[in-house]
Write an enzyme that holds these catalytic residues in place. Structure first.
Site, PDB file in Angstrom:
ATOM      1  N   CYS A   1       0.844  -1.242  -0.178  1.00 26.89           N
ATOM      2  CA  CYS A   1       0.034  -0.035   0.009  1.00 26.89           C
ATOM      3  C   CYS A   1       0.957   1.266  -0.068  1.00 26.89           C
ATOM      4  O   CYS A   1       1.446   1.389   0.998  1.00 26.89           O
ATOM      5  CB  CYS A   1      -0.991   0.022   1.198  1.00 26.89           C
ATOM      6  SG  CYS A   1      -1.770   1.483   1.437  1.00 26.89           S
TER       7      CYS A   1
ATOM      8  N   CYS B   1      -0.039   3.989   2.552  1.00 28.12           N
ATOM      9  CA  CYS B   1       0.325   3.399   4.054  1.00 28.12           C
ATOM     10  C   CYS B   1       1.853   3.819   4.097  1.00 28.12           C
ATOM     11  O   CYS B   1       2.150   4.349   5.176  1.00 28.12           O
ATOM     12  CB  CYS B   1       0.171   1.923   3.847  1.00 28.12           C
ATOM     13  SG  CYS B   1      -1.604   1.201   4.034  1.00 28.12           S
TER      14      CYS B   1
END
Length: 110
Positions: free
Chosen positions: A34, A37
């Site tokens: 991600c 993230c």
């Protein structure tokens, strides 16, 4: 101020580290793949350092702990959940600048 390492929890350590915590806990659900993230991780670590006296910050890798993510209804990452007194106080999804994360966190803890 240098960043404080952010701890991780597993299904086995969740109760002790989050539900029975003596102070509020911010959980970041994330995944290695991600990009948002990875972008928000330094901000979360800085927030952990800034609030080291009043807040525990925990990360949960959804690939390693899918049951924990599912129990919290995580369908997108990064996702954040705030616990205090063993109860969920609020949650949100998405990377954001530090000030926005602080505002969301503070709103959950009011």
């Amino acid at each position: 101020m240098p960043a404080t390492p952010v701890d991780s929890v597993t299904e086995e350590t969740f109760s002790a580290r989050v539900l029975r915590a003596e102070r509020p806990v911010l959980i970041q659900f994330w995944a290695l793949w991600c990009h948002p993230c990875r972008m928000v991780t330094p901000i979360v670590e800085e927030l952990a350092a800034d609030r080291a006296d009043t807040l525990d910050v925990i990360k949960v890798d959804i690939e390693q702990e899918p049951e924990l993510a599912a129990r919290h209804g995580v369908t997108a990452v990064p996702a954040f959940v705030v616990y205090s007194g063993g109860e969920t106080r609020g949650s949100w999804v998405g990377a954001a600048p530090k000030r926005a994360l602080e505002q969301k966190l503070d709103a959950c803890l009011r």
